[in-house]
Design an enzyme around this catalytic site. Structure first.
Site, PDB file in Angstrom:
ATOM      1  N   SER A 126       0.833  -1.204   0.000  1.00  0.00           N
ATOM      2  CA  SER A 126       0.000   0.000   0.000  1.00  0.00           C
ATOM      3  C   SER A 126       0.864   1.250   0.000  1.00  0.00           C
ATOM      4  O   SER A 126       1.980   1.263   0.551  1.00  0.00           O
ATOM      5  CB  SER A 126      -0.858  -0.027   1.274  1.00  0.00           C
ATOM      6  OG  SER A 126      -1.451   1.221   1.505  1.00  0.00           O
ATOM      7  N   TYR A 153      -2.158  -1.458  11.024  1.00  0.00           N
ATOM      8  CA  TYR A 153      -2.376  -1.968   9.665  1.00  0.00           C
ATOM      9  C   TYR A 153      -1.210  -1.592   8.752  1.00  0.00           C
ATOM     10  O   TYR A 153      -0.626  -2.442   8.070  1.00  0.00           O
ATOM     11  CB  TYR A 153      -3.695  -1.426   9.082  1.00  0.00           C
ATOM     12  CG  TYR A 153      -3.782  -1.634   7.587  1.00  0.00           C
ATOM     13  CD1 TYR A 153      -4.067  -2.892   7.068  1.00  0.00           C
ATOM     14  CD2 TYR A 153      -3.525  -0.594   6.688  1.00  0.00           C
ATOM     15  CE1 TYR A 153      -4.106  -3.106   5.687  1.00  0.00           C
ATOM     16  CE2 TYR A 153      -3.564  -0.797   5.320  1.00  0.00           C
ATOM     17  CZ  TYR A 153      -3.857  -2.047   4.814  1.00  0.00           C
ATOM     18  OH  TYR A 153      -3.879  -2.261   3.458  1.00  0.00           O
ATOM     19  N   LYS A 157       1.949  -3.897   6.677  1.00  0.00           N
ATOM     20  CA  LYS A 157       2.392  -3.864   5.268  1.00  0.00           C
ATOM     21  C   LYS A 157       3.909  -3.692   5.203  1.00  0.00           C
ATOM     22  O   LYS A 157       4.590  -4.337   4.396  1.00  0.00           O
ATOM     23  CB  LYS A 157       1.683  -2.730   4.515  1.00  0.00           C
ATOM     24  CG  LYS A 157       0.193  -2.983   4.296  1.00  0.00           C
ATOM     25  CD  LYS A 157      -0.050  -4.189   3.418  1.00  0.00           C
ATOM     26  CE  LYS A 157      -1.501  -4.606   3.378  1.00  0.00           C
ATOM     27  NZ  LYS A 157      -1.749  -5.913   2.809  1.00  0.00           N
ATOM     28  N   ASP A 302      -4.808  11.945   9.066  1.00  0.00           N
ATOM     29  CA  ASP A 302      -4.923  11.981   7.598  1.00  0.00           C
ATOM     30  C   ASP A 302      -3.639  12.516   6.957  1.00  0.00           C
ATOM     31  O   ASP A 302      -3.003  13.428   7.462  1.00  0.00           O
ATOM     32  CB  ASP A 302      -6.097  12.881   7.174  1.00  0.00           C
ATOM     33  CG  ASP A 302      -7.148  12.113   6.403  1.00  0.00           C
ATOM     34  OD1 ASP A 302      -6.817  11.054   5.848  1.00  0.00           O
ATOM     35  OD2 ASP A 302      -8.313  12.577   6.371  1.00  0.00           O
TER      36      ASP A 302
HETATM   37  P1  NAD Z   1     -11.011  -7.258   1.142  1.00  0.00           P
HETATM   38  O1  NAD Z   1     -11.239  -7.283   2.616  1.00  0.00           O
HETATM   39  O2  NAD Z   1     -12.168  -6.989   0.265  1.00  0.00           O
HETATM   40  O3  NAD Z   1     -10.346  -8.638   0.684  1.00  0.00           O
HETATM   41  C1  NAD Z   1      -9.506  -9.384   1.508  1.00  0.00           C
HETATM   42  C2  NAD Z   1     -10.022 -10.812   1.516  1.00  0.00           C
HETATM   43  O4  NAD Z   1      -9.147 -11.607   2.322  1.00  0.00           O
HETATM   44  C3  NAD Z   1     -11.412 -10.950   2.104  1.00  0.00           C
HETATM   45  O5  NAD Z   1     -12.222 -11.681   1.204  1.00  0.00           O
HETATM   46  C4  NAD Z   1     -11.209 -11.718   3.410  1.00  0.00           C
HETATM   47  O6  NAD Z   1     -12.298 -12.566   3.691  1.00  0.00           O
HETATM   48  C5  NAD Z   1      -9.930 -12.479   3.112  1.00  0.00           C
HETATM   49  N1  NAD Z   1      -9.096 -12.815   4.268  1.00  0.00           N
HETATM   50  C6  NAD Z   1      -8.655 -12.010   5.257  1.00  0.00           C
HETATM   51  N2  NAD Z   1      -7.873 -12.691   6.103  1.00  0.00           N
HETATM   52  C7  NAD Z   1      -7.802 -13.969   5.636  1.00  0.00           C
HETATM   53  C8  NAD Z   1      -7.140 -15.143   6.061  1.00  0.00           C
HETATM   54  N3  NAD Z   1      -6.394 -15.170   7.154  1.00  0.00           N
HETATM   55  N4  NAD Z   1      -7.293 -16.275   5.324  1.00  0.00           N
HETATM   56  C9  NAD Z   1      -8.066 -16.275   4.206  1.00  0.00           C
HETATM   57  N5  NAD Z   1      -8.721 -15.200   3.772  1.00  0.00           N
HETATM   58  C10 NAD Z   1      -8.591 -14.056   4.467  1.00  0.00           C
HETATM   59  O7  NAD Z   1      -9.832  -6.211   0.874  1.00  0.00           O
HETATM   60  P2  NAD Z   1      -9.315  -5.602  -0.487  1.00  0.00           P
HETATM   61  O8  NAD Z   1      -9.680  -4.160  -0.515  1.00  0.00           O
HETATM   62  O9  NAD Z   1      -9.662  -6.458  -1.630  1.00  0.00           O
HETATM   63  O10 NAD Z   1      -7.746  -5.657  -0.231  1.00  0.00           O
HETATM   64  C11 NAD Z   1      -6.955  -6.724  -0.710  1.00  0.00           C
HETATM   65  C12 NAD Z   1      -5.516  -6.475  -0.292  1.00  0.00           C
HETATM   66  O11 NAD Z   1      -5.077  -5.232  -0.802  1.00  0.00           O
HETATM   67  C13 NAD Z   1      -5.290  -6.421   1.218  1.00  0.00           C
HETATM   68  O12 NAD Z   1      -4.064  -7.028   1.506  1.00  0.00           O
HETATM   69  C14 NAD Z   1      -5.244  -4.941   1.490  1.00  0.00           C
HETATM   70  O13 NAD Z   1      -4.487  -4.659   2.648  1.00  0.00           O
HETATM   71  C15 NAD Z   1      -4.539  -4.434   0.244  1.00  0.00           C
HETATM   72  N6  NAD Z   1      -4.804  -3.015  -0.035  1.00  0.00           N
HETATM   73  C16 NAD Z   1      -6.086  -2.577  -0.135  1.00  0.00           C
HETATM   74  C17 NAD Z   1      -6.341  -1.233  -0.380  1.00  0.00           C
HETATM   75  C18 NAD Z   1      -7.751  -0.703  -0.438  1.00  0.00           C
HETATM   76  O14 NAD Z   1      -7.926   0.508  -0.275  1.00  0.00           O
HETATM   77  N7  NAD Z   1      -8.762  -1.522  -0.682  1.00  0.00           N
HETATM   78  C19 NAD Z   1      -5.260  -0.355  -0.553  1.00  0.00           C
HETATM   79  C20 NAD Z   1      -3.958  -0.858  -0.467  1.00  0.00           C
HETATM   80  C21 NAD Z   1      -3.728  -2.199  -0.205  1.00  0.00           C
HETATM   81  C1  WQD Z   2      -9.588   9.603   1.103  1.00  0.00           C
HETATM   82  C2  WQD Z   2      -9.802  11.088   1.317  1.00  0.00           C
HETATM   83  C3  WQD Z   2     -10.166  11.746   3.585  1.00  0.00           C
HETATM   84  C4  WQD Z   2     -14.039   9.773   4.033  1.00  0.00           C
HETATM   85  C5  WQD Z   2      -7.070   4.689   3.529  1.00  0.00           C
HETATM   86  C6  WQD Z   2      -6.098   3.883   4.357  1.00  0.00           C
HETATM   87  C7  WQD Z   2      -4.905   3.508   3.572  1.00  0.00           C
HETATM   88  C8  WQD Z   2      -5.304   2.848   2.275  1.00  0.00           C
HETATM   89  C9  WQD Z   2      -6.421   3.499   1.543  1.00  0.00           C
HETATM   90  C10 WQD Z   2      -4.900   0.475   2.362  1.00  0.00           C
HETATM   91  C11 WQD Z   2      -9.077  11.613   2.543  1.00  0.00           C
HETATM   92  C12 WQD Z   2     -11.381  12.046   2.732  1.00  0.00           C
HETATM   93  C13 WQD Z   2     -12.836  10.240   3.524  1.00  0.00           C
HETATM   94  C14 WQD Z   2     -15.069  10.696   4.341  1.00  0.00           C
HETATM   95  C15 WQD Z   2     -13.643  12.485   3.589  1.00  0.00           C
HETATM   96  N1  WQD Z   2      -5.478   1.540   2.137  1.00  0.00           N
HETATM   97  N2  WQD Z   2     -12.652  11.575   3.304  1.00  0.00           N
HETATM   98  N3  WQD Z   2     -14.832  12.017   4.104  1.00  0.00           N
HETATM   99  O1  WQD Z   2      -7.106   8.155   3.725  1.00  0.00           O
HETATM  100  O2  WQD Z   2      -6.105   7.598   1.528  1.00  0.00           O
HETATM  101  O3  WQD Z   2      -6.420   5.834   3.101  1.00  0.00           O
HETATM  102  O4  WQD Z   2      -7.461   3.874   2.417  1.00  0.00           O
HETATM  103  O5  WQD Z   2      -3.794   0.141   2.376  1.00  0.00           O
HETATM  104  O6  WQD Z   2      -4.085   2.714   4.341  1.00  0.00           O
HETATM  105  O7  WQD Z   2      -5.703   4.675   5.464  1.00  0.00           O
HETATM  106  O8  WQD Z   2      -8.433   6.872   1.979  1.00  0.00           O
HETATM  107  O9  WQD Z   2     -10.788   6.777   1.332  1.00  0.00           O
HETATM  108  O10 WQD Z   2     -10.214   6.953   3.793  1.00  0.00           O
HETATM  109  O11 WQD Z   2      -9.877   8.917   2.312  1.00  0.00           O
HETATM  110  O12 WQD Z   2     -13.487  13.684   3.406  1.00  0.00           O
HETATM  111  O13 WQD Z   2     -16.149  10.341   4.834  1.00  0.00           O
HETATM  112  O14 WQD Z   2     -11.182  11.340   1.544  1.00  0.00           O
HETATM  113  O15 WQD Z   2      -9.922  12.775   4.506  1.00  0.00           O
HETATM  114  O16 WQD Z   2      -8.607  12.876   2.229  1.00  0.00           O
HETATM  115  P1  WQD Z   2      -6.994   7.207   2.625  1.00  0.00           P
HETATM  116  P2  WQD Z   2      -9.897   7.305   2.382  1.00  0.00           P
END
Ligand code: NAD
Ligand code: WQD
Length: 342
Positions: A126, A153, A157, A302
């Site tokens: 991430s 969290y 990562k 933030d």
């Molecule tokens: P998500 O929660 O929709 O998907 C994760 C899946 O993993 C879920 O289906 C959950 O049931 C499964 N899971 C969790 N722990 C498990 C375990 N121990 N064994 C088997 N299954 C398990 O999340 P997502 O948004 O699809 O994210 C996928 C990956 O991408 C994650 O590693 C997340 O940290 C990373 N990521 C997500 C974002 C985002 O904003 N969505 C941003 C950056 C990184």
């Molecule tokens: C985006 C922008 C808020 C909600 C998070 C995790 C990060 C990552 C992605 C996983 C910001 C603003 C939000 C609301 C708002 N994922 N906002 N009103 O902050 O980039 O990060 O998700 O790895 O680890 O921290 O994403 O979607 O929460 O916010 O104004 O109700 O929207 O302040 O500027 P962010 P976000």
């Protein structure tokens, strides 16, 4: 044909990636414990890809169960590891759960991969690892410094990346691709799969679409006094389907390109910094729906502004996030309308 193991494959990004893999001819086995997803997602995937992927309801922290999957599918050539807990707030309240799940699942997976001589892993990291980059590092590329994590969290990562590097150092047969996602949004254009949420959304886009659907009275914009052109925070919102395609490119590269580093890191973003106000305006333009909002105080912790320099992914992976933002926002709205039967 080659088989890819997708952990967390019924989740948001995993389901979209499974579709892209299947459409490129890969066989896919999903392992997911359904802790944050539904078994029905398999039907959504089948509706797009024409068939269901293989599926095992297991926890990636369970060595025996994971070993069983690799025994059942000896044709696995690579793994994409999405499975993790991902709610930043929850990780502050329950850090041990996050360390156990996110670290335990990766360690177990690497152990089982080694046992079965499966050498390729793509890992979901991430942009959170960069924290708030200083001005000289915006847009942020892969050489920007990693900063102290702002949440358990985020820390998982960073530690996961270190675990992969340490293991790759010790075991020269292991190949890893670390993908640092910026802010994934949107849903498959078919609206057969998308993001499923439990409770009140923490992220901006689901809050926007739920407000537009009338589930929430208004969006709260967290701060308009940041040092940005319109005062609101800036992010790099990347379409989940574009993101999914990058995983196929990463797998292709690991399977077919010899001349690569053992561990490669790519930023996956569009290269465009979008403010919260711009996103609201674009959503209204894309959907024709008026979005009620008020500005409230800043959200603790933030980041003011971060967006990607995706040049390395563009050039080395031959990948680009090029879906227009309005199309992306329209896809998110189409999905929300489907969920709410609007
Ligand atoms: P998500 O929660 O929709 O998907 C994760 C899946 O993993 C879920 O289906 C959950 O049931 C499964 N899971 C969790 N722990 C498990 C375990 N121990 N064994 C088997 N299954 C398990 O999340 P997502 O948004 O699809 O994210 C996928 C990956 O991408 C994650 O590693 C997340 O940290 C990373 N990521 C997500 C974002 C985002 O904003 N969505 C941003 C950056 C990184
Ligand atoms: C985006 C922008 C808020 C909600 C998070 C995790 C990060 C990552 C992605 C996983 C910001 C603003 C939000 C609301 C708002 N994922 N906002 N009103 O902050 O980039 O990060 O998700 O790895 O680890 O921290 O994403 O979607 O929460 O916010 O104004 O109700 O929207 O302040 O500027 P962010 P976000």
């Amino acid at each position: 044909m080659s088989r890819i193991l997708v952990t967390g494959g019924t989740g948001y990004i995993g389901s979209h990636t499974t579709v892209e893999l299947m459409q490129k001819g890969f066989d896919v086995t999903i392992v997911d414990n359904l802790s944050n997803s539904s078994i029905d997602v398999l039907d959504g995937i089948a509706a797009i890809a024409g068939r269901k992927p293989d599926f095992a309801n297991i926890d990636c922290c369970n060595f025996m169960d994971l070993d069983g999957v690799f025994r059942q599918y000896p044709d696995i050539v690579g793994v994409i590891h999405f499975a993790a807990s991902k709610a930043v707030n929850e990780s502050v309240e329950k850090p041990l759960l996050y360390y156990r799940n996110n670290l335990g699942s990766l360690v177990t997976l690497l152990e089982v991969m080694k046992l079965h001589r499966v050498p390729n892993i793509v890992f979901s990291s991430s942009c959170t690892v960069y924290g708030q980059p200083d001005e000289a590092h915006l847009p942020v590329d892969e050489t920007a410094p990693i900063q102290t994590a702002l949440s358990p969290y985020g820390n998982t990562k960073q530690i996961n990346e270190e675990i992969i590097r340490d293991e790759a150092h010790a075991d020269k047969s292991l190949n890893a691709t670390i993908l640092r996602y910026f802010n994934p949004i949107g849903a498959h254009p078919s609206a057969c799969i998308g993001e499923l949420l439990n409770g009140v959304p923490q992220n901006l886009l689901p809050f926007v679409t739920q407000t537009a659907a009338g589930l929430r009275p208004e969006l709260k914009v967290f701060g308009n006094d940041y040092n940005t052109p319109d005062g609101s925070c800036i992010r790099d919102y990347i379409y989940v389907v574009d993101l999914a395609k990058a995983h196929v490119k990463a797998i292709d590269r690991m399977l077919n390109v010899e001349d690569r580093d053992q561990v490669e890191v790519f930023n996956l973003g569009t290269g465009n910094g979008i403010s919260v106000f711009t996103l609201i305006n674009e959503f209204e333009a894309a959907t024709g729906v008026k979005l009620p909002y008020t500005v409230v105080g800043r959200r603790e912790g933030d980041i003011e502004q971060v967006w990607a320099n995706p040049k390395k992914a563009n050039e080395v992976l031959g990948w680009k996030a090029d879906t227009p933002l309005r199309d992306v926002l329209a896809s998110a709205w189409k999905w929300e309308k489907k969920l709410r039967k609007l």
